[in-house]
Structure formats: structure tokens, C-alpha cells
Design an enzyme around this catalytic site. Structure first.
Site, PDB file in Angstrom:
ATOM      1  N   GLU A  82      -4.021 -41.257 -15.476  1.00 51.49           N
ATOM      2  CA  GLU A  82      -4.738 -40.424 -14.504  1.00 51.49           C
ATOM      3  C   GLU A  82      -6.129 -40.022 -14.972  1.00 51.49           C
ATOM      4  O   GLU A  82      -6.522 -38.858 -14.839  1.00 51.49           O
ATOM      5  CB  GLU A  82      -3.916 -39.163 -14.189  1.00 51.49           C
ATOM      6  CG  GLU A  82      -2.605 -39.509 -13.519  1.00 51.49           C
ATOM      7  CD  GLU A  82      -1.699 -38.299 -13.348  1.00 51.49           C
ATOM      8  OE1 GLU A  82      -1.059 -38.212 -12.301  1.00 51.49           O
ATOM      9  OE2 GLU A  82      -1.617 -37.459 -14.255  1.00 51.49           O
TER      10      GLU A  82
HETATM   11  C1  NGO Z   1       2.596 -37.935 -14.196  1.00 49.61           C
HETATM   12  C2  NGO Z   1       1.393 -37.333 -14.864  1.00 49.61           C
HETATM   13  C3  NGO Z   1       1.728 -36.059 -15.621  1.00 49.61           C
HETATM   14  C4  NGO Z   1       2.598 -35.137 -14.798  1.00 49.61           C
HETATM   15  C5  NGO Z   1       3.835 -35.892 -14.361  1.00 49.61           C
HETATM   16  C6  NGO Z   1       4.744 -35.018 -13.518  1.00 49.61           C
HETATM   17  C7  NGO Z   1       2.084 -39.138 -16.016  1.00 49.61           C
HETATM   18  C8  NGO Z   1       2.179 -40.207 -17.008  1.00 49.61           C
HETATM   19  N1  NGO Z   1       1.028 -38.391 -15.781  1.00 49.61           N
HETATM   20  O1  NGO Z   1       3.119 -38.772 -15.239  1.00 49.61           O
HETATM   21  O2  NGO Z   1       0.533 -35.417 -15.985  1.00 49.61           O
HETATM   22  O3  NGO Z   1       2.978 -34.032 -15.568  1.00 49.61           O
HETATM   23  O4  NGO Z   1       3.519 -37.045 -13.639  1.00 49.61           O
HETATM   24  O5  NGO Z   1       5.857 -35.679 -13.045  1.00 49.61           O
END
Ligand code: NGO
Length: 563
Positions: free
Chosen positions: A332
Site C-alpha cells: 500500500e
Molecule cells: C492490509 C494492510 C494493513 C491492514 C490490513 C487489515 C496489508 C498487507 N496491508 O494488509 O495495513 O492492517 O490489511 O486487514
């Protein structure tokens, strides 16, 4: 006989006692089970014989610690462990044997063999981890009351026969997010003990994120003193000193889990950016962040100080970490332009290598150039676009190993259903069957099975504040992921699995753990988990407006109690 098939059931003990649990009622399902012969019985005369191996003695001491409180027996751990198997003259003792080239399935780094009969019970392995896993199997074969911390009546019978066991994958991980909410060393150790029950062998700690930096770095002290001072919802946060972290590493090692530390970069870095203005492209430190949005922060890819910072952090963390891996996040990075992301990963991966560690990244790393030997952790969904899946598959075909954590299967923070008071639902609801019913080798199209190193169950903690919360979300799904990682694909069978899972509940009750009483699992009647749920109105999983909520097994008042 393959595990999962029907056993004949072991012969009952003498004296009109109930039959012991069949040898295949274990999670993860053992690779092979051969029931037969009389049961083994632990008595007040039983010794735990470990020979002269230090590792066998450690496994013996661990086993004695489990057995003594509930049996009330002395169970001395003694040196004299040589000689035959439990079946042929073990003298009624438990033997833990570390041998160079064991017969049967005790080979490999983590395999073991367990022989149980009237004359003794022997666990044989080539490596210490195998002995430890064999001890976990033995625990599950004994009555659930063995887990209690006060003397219980017994009898302490183990069905007769042989188990030969070894894991399907070398990577069977669990991730704990200690950034969104901070968890103390004691809380992490409690979770490690629960993971060890199911032969999980990696503890991935998500040590930094927008909401908090949790590991001391001497060269950048404000990361923790300021960047670790809060958490989601504005609580006090916290961080691990180096001594704390070493304690976690040691405790994990004593349960044969390797700690995999993660510093998430270049996104998910608000806590660092808030602590040091010079890490920001505009030189201005943002405020600390206690919300739950993602994708808004980025290290400054164009500034040289960014790489000095990463070098210092990686150097200090690598020096603290005996394990082989260092996770650099990479998920992200929505505030990092793609070219910058690629540049950043090109600079940062060699830093990890310089300090002797192997890179792991979330699967977005495959959008840059993964270093040779790097692993990518896939966290996509069924609905993830084909182009993204193909990028991961292509990297896998080119040698990048994969750890599978599909969010709509393996994320322990997803709600079970619409009524789950904790957790998130961006990846949908993940009920117990959904989390168990998939095949890691076949999950991603175009990925050679040889690239799949194993599975990992992440537990993100935006909504989770204490051990009861962690347990409610991890149990009963974590054992299913553990079984996918350990057991041969041929044992996979939802109906057999859910009845083995049901048999775990009295153990969780005895251990004082919380868990979700999923309607998909035929839980035994009675027992601590059998009572009615009591819901008090007005409680939201995200906190706020909380009054009280009582759960069955150990009656937490969730909104007020932190354990
Ligand atoms: C995503 C995000 C995290 C969140 C999570 C919550 C990843 C790899 N990045 O997973 O920052 O906490 O979802 O489910």
C-alpha cells in the site's frame, strides 16, 4: 494408514476407563498414523528420559512443565534415555530421543516419530524442533484436563500405536501487528505458546506502521520515545526495548519459532515521519496518527538521509535478530510514485543483504525487482485482478518464493460473519470453513508448487486491544492455517477437520483461552465454551461507546478488561 481416515480407536485402558483419544485426533493432522496395541499410561512412577542431549532435555523440561501441574506427578527428567522404543521395553517411561538417522518419518528438520504402547512412549526425531513438535502431539493425545494448572484425576492414557509425521511446508507463520495496538512482551509470549500448540514455526512481528514504531533503534531514539507513544484510538502505545525484543526472540526460540521482524516501508511510515522531520520531503513532520486509514505516508525516496535511516534501522534490527529474514513491507505505498517505489526497493534490498538477512516483502515487491532469494508474501483476494496475480506468478516462476496469506482466507482479523463484534471486513467475511478450505499449492494460477514456501496467518490489530481479542479472532481459524501448512494435502477434509477442531475446545477452556464458537463446528456439549453468549448493548468493535460484553469461555468484559 493415512491420517484423516477412520481409526479403529485404541483399546480402552484397563479398569473400565474411557478409551483414550484416537491417534489421529490431532491438529495439524499427522502425515501417517498406525493405531494398535495397548495404550500407554502416565503414572506417578513415570520418568521423562532424555539421554545426554541438551535439546532433548529442554524438550523434556518443557513437557514436564506441561504435565506436572495437572497430573500432580513428579515426572523427573532423567538422563538415561538410551535403548529401545516405547513398544519394546521402555519401562513405562516417556523417552525423548534425538538420533542422527532415525528410522521411519522422524527425519528432516521438523519431523518426528511417536511410538506408544503399554511399556512406554517414545518420541524420536533427528532435530530438536522435531522432538518439540512430537511433544505437542503428545499433549493433544492426552485428555484436555492435562492443560489445567491444578491436579486432575486422570487417568493419563495415550492410545497405542505409531505416528510418523513431518511438515508439508517449511514456512508456517503467524503475524502479529503490534503497531496498531501495542502488545506487551507477556502478551506476545502468551500468543507464542498458543501458536506452538499447532506447530507454527515463524512469528512475524509487524513492528512499525503509521500508528506506532515499536522497536528501539539507538541511532534514532525518537522513533520509539515519540513515534511509539500512541496507537489506534489514542491509547498510550508502547515499544520494545532491545532487551524486550531479545526476550521475545528467546522465548520464541524455546518454542521453536523463528522471529521475522518487519519494518514496513516506504509507506506505512507516519510514526517515523512524525518523529524526524528530516525524513519528510518537505522537511515538516506530520502529527502522530491514531486512525485506521492506510496509504497516506511515504518515506522520501529522493533524499539520501532516507537510506542512512534505513541502513541504521536494518543494521540494528539485524544485529538483534538471529533468524534469517527481515521483512521490509512494501504494501500500500499509495503515496509513493511507482518509479520511486522501484528505486526505493532497489536501494533497500541490498542493505538487508549487507546485514546478512534475506528480504521478505508483501507481494507488491514483485512490482519492483525482487532480490535473488527474496520471498514475497501474497495477501490478495479471489477478486484481485489477473494482472496483479500474474505479476506474482511470474516472479514465482523466476525464483521468488511465496508465502501465502490470502486476505479472504488467512487474515485472522477479518470478521467471521456480519455479527462479529471485532475485526474488519474489507476482504469479506472469513468463516472457519473458508479459512481452512483451500490448497496453498493450487491457490494462485501459474505458480509452480515448488515456489510455495508455505502459509502465514496475519493478525492485524486495528480493532484488537488485548489477549482476549487476539484469541477470539485467531481461534478457531489459526489451527486451520497451521494444518494447511503442516499436513499432507491428502488429509484435507472439512468434515474430519471440524470434528478434530471441536475436540480442541476443552483444551482452550482448560488453558483459559477465548475463542469464537462458530456454528460450523460441532463443539462438544457442556464445557466452558458451552454457555450462552451474553451481549450488552452498545458495544462497537472499533471502540467508542463501549459498555460491556461477556463472552462464554472465560467471561471477559471486553471493553473494560485488558489482559
Ligand atoms: C492490509 C494492510 C494493513 C491492514 C490490513 C487489515 C496489508 C498487507 N496491508 O494488509 O495495513 O492492517 O490489511 O486487514
Amino acid at each position: 494408514m493415512a491420517a484423516g481416515a477412520t481409526t479403529m480407536g485404541a483399546a480402552p485402558g484397563d479398569r473400565g476407563e474411557a478409551a483414550p483419544a484416537p491417534l489421529d485426533r490431532v491438529i495439524p493432522a499427522p502425515a501417517s498414523v498406525e493405531p494398535g496395541g495397548s495404550p500407554y499410561r502416565i503414572t506417578e512412577r513415570t520418568r521423562i528420559r532424555v539421554g545426554d542431549s541438551r535439546a532433548a532435555r529442554e524438550a523434556g523440561d518443557y513437557l514436564a512443565d506441561v504435565l506436572r501441574p495437572s497430573t500432580g506427578y513428579r515426572l523427573p527428567v532423567t538422563g538415561d534415555g538410551g535403548g529401545g522404543t516405547g513398544k519394546d521395553g521402555g519401562g513405562g517411561d516417556i523417552r525423548l530421543r534425538l538420533v542422527k538417522s532415525p528410522h521411519g518419518g522422524a527425519g528432516g528438520a521438523e519431523g518426528y516419530r511417536l511410538d506408544s504402547g503399554r511399556s512406554g512412549l517414545t518420541i524420536t526425531a533427528a532435530r530438536p524442533a522435531g522432538l518439540f513438535h512430537g511433544v505437542q502431539t503428545l499433549r493433544q493425545l492426552l485428555p484436555a484436563a492435562v492443560e489445567k494448572d491444578s491436579v486432575q484425576p486422570g487417568p493419563w492414557l495415550v492410545a497405542g500405536g505409531t505416528i510418523e509425521d513431518a511438515p508439508r511446508y517449511g514456512w508456517r507463520g503467524a503475524m502479529l501487528d503490534v503497531s496498531r495496538h501495542f502488545f506487551t512482551v507477556g502478551q506476545v509470549e502468551r500468543y507464542i505458546d498458543q501458536l506452538a500448540l499447532y506447530k507454527i514455526n515463524k512469528l512475524h512481528l509487524h513492528l512499525s506502521d503509521d500508528q506506532g514504531w515499536r522497536i528501539a533503534v539507538d541511532s534514532w531514539p525518537r522513533l520509539t520515545t515519540y513515534g511509539g507513544s500512541t496507537e489506534v484510538g489514542g491509547g498510550p502505545g508502547g515499544f520494545y526495548t532491545k532487551a524486550d525484543y531479545r526476550r521475545i526472540v528467546r522465548y520464541a526460540a524455546s518454542r521453536h519459532l523463528e522471529v521475522v521482524p518487519e519494518i514496513d516501508m516506504p509507506g506505512h511510515t507516519n510514526a517515523a515521519l512524525a518523529s524526524y522531520a528530516e525524513l519528510n520531503c518537505d522537511g515538516v513532520a506530520p502529527p502522530l496518527y491514531t486512525g485506521t486509514a492506510v496509504g497516506f505516508s511515504s518515506l522520501c525516496v529522493g533524499k539520501e538521509i532516507t537510506y542512512d535511516f534505513v541502513d541504521d534501522v536494518v543494521r540494528e534490527l539485524a544485529a538483534l535478530t538471529p533468524g534469517r529474514y527481515l521483512h521490509i513491507g512494501g504494501d500500500e505505498a499509495h503515496s509513493t510514485p511507482h518509479d520511486d517505489f522501484v528505486t526505493f526497493m532497489k536501494r533497500v534490498q541490498p542493505i538487508v543483504a549487507r546485514y546478512g538477512k534475506t528480504v521478505i516483502g508483501w507481494h507488491q515487491l514483485t512490482g519492483a525487482d525482487p532480490a535473488k532469494g527474496a520471498l514475497a508474501q501474497y495477501w490478495g483476494l479471489d477478486g484481485t485482478g489477473p494482472a496483479e496475480k500474474e505479476r506474482v506468478a511470474e516472479a514465482a516462476r523466476n525464483g521468488t518464493g511465496l508465502i501465502l496469506s490470502p486476505a479472504d482466507r488467512a487474515y485472522l482479523d477479518m470478521k467471521y460473519d456480519a455479527n462479529t463484534p471485532l475485526g474488519l471486513s474489507w476482504a469479506g467475511h472469513v468463516d472457519v470453513r473458508r479459512s481452512y478450505d483451500w490448497d496453498p499449492d493450487a491457490h494462485l494460477p501459474g505458480v509452480p508448487a515448488s515456489a510455495v514456501r508455505g502459509v502465514e496467518a496475519p493478525l492485524w490489530t486495528e480493532t484488537l486491544e488485548n489477549s482476549g481479542h487476539l484469541e477470539y479472532m485467531a481461534f478457531p481459524r489459526l489451527p486451520g492455517i497451521a494444518e494447511l501448512g503442516w499436513s499432507p494435502a491428502a488429509t484435507h477434509d472439512w468434515d474430519g477437520y471440524r470434528s478434530r477442531l471441536a475436540a480442541q475446545a476443552p483444551r482452550w477452556d482448560a488453558l483459559g483461552m477465548d475463542y469464537y464458537r462458530s456454528p460450523q463446528v460441532p463443539w462438544p456439549a457442556g464445557g466452558g465454551g458451552g454457555g450462552p453468549d451474553v451481549f450488552c448493548a452498545g458495544w462497537g468493535g472499533g471502540g467508542g461507546g463501549a459498555t460491556c460484553r461477556v463472552w462464554t469461555s472465560i467471561n471477559f468484559c471486553y471493553s473494560h478488561l485488558n489482559i
